[in-house]
Scaffold this active site. Structure first.
Site, PDB file in Angstrom:
ATOM      1  N   TYR A 128     -31.566  45.220  47.598  1.00  0.00           N
ATOM      2  CA  TYR A 128     -30.186  45.703  47.526  1.00  0.00           C
ATOM      3  C   TYR A 128     -29.824  46.569  48.730  1.00  0.00           C
ATOM      4  O   TYR A 128     -29.273  47.652  48.585  1.00  0.00           O
ATOM      5  CB  TYR A 128     -29.950  46.447  46.208  1.00  0.00           C
ATOM      6  CG  TYR A 128     -29.831  45.486  45.060  1.00  0.00           C
ATOM      7  CD1 TYR A 128     -28.587  45.014  44.657  1.00  0.00           C
ATOM      8  CD2 TYR A 128     -30.964  45.010  44.410  1.00  0.00           C
ATOM      9  CE1 TYR A 128     -28.473  44.092  43.628  1.00  0.00           C
ATOM     10  CE2 TYR A 128     -30.864  44.086  43.382  1.00  0.00           C
ATOM     11  CZ  TYR A 128     -29.612  43.633  42.997  1.00  0.00           C
ATOM     12  OH  TYR A 128     -29.500  42.725  41.992  1.00  0.00           O
TER      13      TYR A 128
ATOM     14  N   TYR B  80     -29.964  44.803  31.453  1.00  0.00           N
ATOM     15  CA  TYR B  80     -30.436  44.249  32.725  1.00  0.00           C
ATOM     16  C   TYR B  80     -31.647  43.373  32.427  1.00  0.00           C
ATOM     17  O   TYR B  80     -32.571  43.790  31.730  1.00  0.00           O
ATOM     18  CB  TYR B  80     -30.841  45.359  33.705  1.00  0.00           C
ATOM     19  CG  TYR B  80     -31.434  44.802  34.982  1.00  0.00           C
ATOM     20  CD1 TYR B  80     -30.615  44.399  36.036  1.00  0.00           C
ATOM     21  CD2 TYR B  80     -32.812  44.633  35.125  1.00  0.00           C
ATOM     22  CE1 TYR B  80     -31.151  43.851  37.195  1.00  0.00           C
ATOM     23  CE2 TYR B  80     -33.350  44.082  36.278  1.00  0.00           C
ATOM     24  CZ  TYR B  80     -32.517  43.696  37.303  1.00  0.00           C
ATOM     25  OH  TYR B  80     -33.047  43.144  38.440  1.00  0.00           O
TER      26      TYR B  80
ATOM     27  N   ASP C 160     -36.758  41.963  25.580  1.00  0.00           N
ATOM     28  CA  ASP C 160     -37.220  42.093  26.964  1.00  0.00           C
ATOM     29  C   ASP C 160     -37.879  43.466  27.077  1.00  0.00           C
ATOM     30  O   ASP C 160     -37.200  44.487  27.198  1.00  0.00           O
ATOM     31  CB  ASP C 160     -36.023  41.953  27.909  1.00  0.00           C
ATOM     32  CG  ASP C 160     -36.400  42.112  29.373  1.00  0.00           C
ATOM     33  OD1 ASP C 160     -37.543  42.528  29.653  1.00  0.00           O
ATOM     34  OD2 ASP C 160     -35.541  41.826  30.237  1.00  0.00           O
TER      35      ASP C 160
ATOM     36  N   LYS D  24     -43.745  44.047  34.778  1.00  0.00           N
ATOM     37  CA  LYS D  24     -43.917  45.367  35.410  1.00  0.00           C
ATOM     38  C   LYS D  24     -45.315  45.990  35.219  1.00  0.00           C
ATOM     39  O   LYS D  24     -46.190  45.736  36.020  1.00  0.00           O
ATOM     40  CB  LYS D  24     -42.804  46.303  34.971  1.00  0.00           C
ATOM     41  CG  LYS D  24     -41.462  45.860  35.576  1.00  0.00           C
ATOM     42  CD  LYS D  24     -40.412  46.941  35.637  1.00  0.00           C
ATOM     43  CE  LYS D  24     -39.290  46.548  36.571  1.00  0.00           C
ATOM     44  NZ  LYS D  24     -38.088  46.062  35.915  1.00  0.00           N
TER      45      LYS D  24
HETATM   46  C1  LIG Z   1     -37.292  44.728  36.219  1.00  0.00           C
HETATM   47  C2  LIG Z   1     -36.788  44.024  35.017  1.00  0.00           C
HETATM   48  C3  LIG Z   1     -36.687  42.619  34.984  1.00  0.00           C
HETATM   49  C4  LIG Z   1     -36.966  41.755  36.186  1.00  0.00           C
HETATM   50  O1  LIG Z   1     -38.285  41.810  36.591  1.00  0.00           O
HETATM   51  P1  LIG Z   1     -38.659  41.337  38.090  1.00  0.00           P
HETATM   52  O2  LIG Z   1     -40.152  41.410  38.103  1.00  0.00           O
HETATM   53  O3  LIG Z   1     -38.006  42.333  39.010  1.00  0.00           O
HETATM   54  O4  LIG Z   1     -38.137  39.979  38.277  1.00  0.00           O
HETATM   55  C5  LIG Z   1     -36.264  42.025  33.806  1.00  0.00           C
HETATM   56  N1  LIG Z   1     -35.968  42.763  32.722  1.00  0.00           N
HETATM   57  C6  LIG Z   1     -36.066  44.109  32.717  1.00  0.00           C
HETATM   58  C7  LIG Z   1     -35.742  44.867  31.469  1.00  0.00           C
HETATM   59  C8  LIG Z   1     -36.452  44.791  33.862  1.00  0.00           C
HETATM   60  O5  LIG Z   1     -36.514  46.134  33.881  1.00  0.00           O
END
Ligand SMILES: *Cc1c(COP(=O)(O)O)cnc(C)c1O
Length: 434
Positions: A15, A143, A243, A272
């Site tokens: 970004y 997100y 997620d 992550k």
């Molecule tokens: C960071 C994140 C993603 C995307 O993960 P990337 O490894 O950056 O593609 C998806 N969902 C959530 C909740 C996130 O914090």
């Protein structure tokens, strides 16, 4: 040209512009909670390098696992082959995950694991004879990643507005307004129920970040919301996708954010902190019902397969990381981190320019009217040797889960200093990302 000059001229950062980009720092090493710069200074990584370095940088057991795997096999295609790191990791993940989510798809990043989750939901509905269920209900303020489908599931007024319209539009319910702590107000889920009333027959799944909407809102919401969501999904025949990429692995206290509500989804994404921030790897976990339904459908195959699927080095790193999770008492240390942040930062609430202060687990957020100038942000980082990465109007910390009280104090002092600086002028080129 120095390396920094070359970087500035030719390499995009997340970004960021390739013209007048804010300066970047040259990192040369990292260990524990610190990142070492080229000039030898060490910064406390208060962001866990975008929330993934749970056990600290370069954890010896994870580095060793990668080294040992690298001597045997760095990669092999997952089409037609399997390998021990993948099988061991799948077993470890299934026993670490909420029970019933033991079918696993290995993805190479969080975004891809979300794409996979959404495709699973659609393929599941198609297999059940509901090809008309092709849309997902998501939450404003959410997100889910930067790839196209993930953008289409993230806050429609968030960081991806530029790309509005390139993907199928999905449905959105209001951002959950009921805070994590405090009375549950049933009207908080009304917009979700309304969306299902209106569009239920088209909805394949509902997706959310359980309890903690991270990159687009830094919002901690009431766990009861998840129970309502589960009930509504079951009533309307939609799958539930959690997620847990940001909130999982003890970031909010318990192992999974959904544990605050004792609600289990049908599909869950993790990423992550999965490898403790040592390799890129994510996974989509599904229930037997989801997997069996897809397998009994036509096609029986699940239609996704990235080149680096289940990369052995990444799987080995994740196995070592899960062993550390299993043998550490992070729930206790995260509570300590939460208490230390709350003690230091909550008093900021009454300050001018500060909209709100929120702490949950190892995540602390100071929401301001407007961020201080980039110069002030840099100055605070250098003055305290604490790496902060504020965005939008959030000054926040999500430090490694191993951080001790002294580290949390240092981070808090830096945040207090930054929050006291004057608001910068309105950003012309806002740094929207995490
Ligand atoms: C960071 C994140 C993603 C995307 O993960 P990337 O490894 O950056 O593609 C998806 N969902 C959530 C909740 C996130 O914090």
């Amino acid at each position: 040209m120095t390396p920094l000059e070359y970087d500035r001229a030719f390499i995009w950062h997340p970004y960021a512009s390739l013209k007048d980009a804010p300066p970047v720092r040259m990192a040369r090493a990292a260990s524990g909670v610190e990142i070492e710069l080229e000039d030898g200074r060490r910064l406390v990584d208060a962001v866990s390098s975008w929330w993934c370095v749970a056990h600290g940088h370069n954890h010896p057991a994870i580095v060793e696992a990668i080294r040992r795997q690298s001597e045997k096999m760095c990669h092999v295609m997952f089409g037609g082959f399997t390998h021990e790191p993948a099988v061991v990791l799948a077993e470890k993940l299934a026993s670490f995950a909420p029970s019933g989510l033991d079918r696993v798809f290995f993805a190479d990043s969080g975004s891809i694991s979300v794409e996979v989750a959404a495709k699973m939901a659609i393929q599941y509905q198609t297999a059940l004879g509901h090809p008309e269920r092709r849309r997902i209900l998501a939450l404003k303020g959410g997100y889910h990643g930067d790839t196209s489908l993930c953008m289409a599931l993230s806050d429609p007024d968030g960081m991806h507005t530029l790309f509005k319209g390139i993907m199928t539009s999905h449905f959105f319910a209001d951002k959950p307004s009921c805070p994590f702590r405090g009375e549950w107000v049933p009207s908080c889920a009304r917009s979700l129920a309304n969306a299902i009333d209106e569009h239920g027959a088209e909805i394949a799944a509902i997706v959310c970040e359980p309890v903690f909407q991270a990159a687009n809102a830094m919002n901690f919401y009431n766990p009861q919301y998840l129970r309502e969501m589960r009930r509504l999904c079951d009533e309307c025949g939609a799958l539930l996708i959690f997620d847990e990429i940001a909130a999982g692995f003890h970031r909010t206290g318990p192992r999974w954010a959904q544990d605050h509500a004792s609600v289990t989804p049908d599909i869950m994404t993790v990423g992550k902190a999965l490898t403790g921030g040592h390799m890129t790897l994510a996974a989509t976990l599904a229930s037997a019902r989801v997997a069996d339904t897809i397998s009994n459908g036509r096609p029986s195959a699940f239609m996704h397969g990235p080149t680096y699927m289940a990369n052995p080095l990444a799987c080995a790193a994740a196995c070592a990381s899960l062993d550390i999770f299993a043998s550490s008492n992070y729930a206790t240390n995260v509570k300590r981190i939460e208490d230390a942040f709350a003690k230091r930062l909550m008093p900021l609430k009454s300050h001018p320019n500060i909209v709100d202060v929120r702490v949950l687990g190892a995540a602390a957020v100071v929401e301001v009217e407007r961020l201080p100038s980039q110069a002030d942000i840099s100055d605070v980082i250098d003055a305290h040797n604490v790496w902060l990465r504020p965005f939008c109007n959030f000054i926040y910390a999500m430090p490694p889960l191993v951080s001790d009280e002294r580290t949390i104090d240092r981070i808090s002092l830096a945040i207090m200093d930054l929050a006291g600086r004057p608001p910068g002028c309105a950003p012309s080129d806002p740094d929207f990302h995490e």
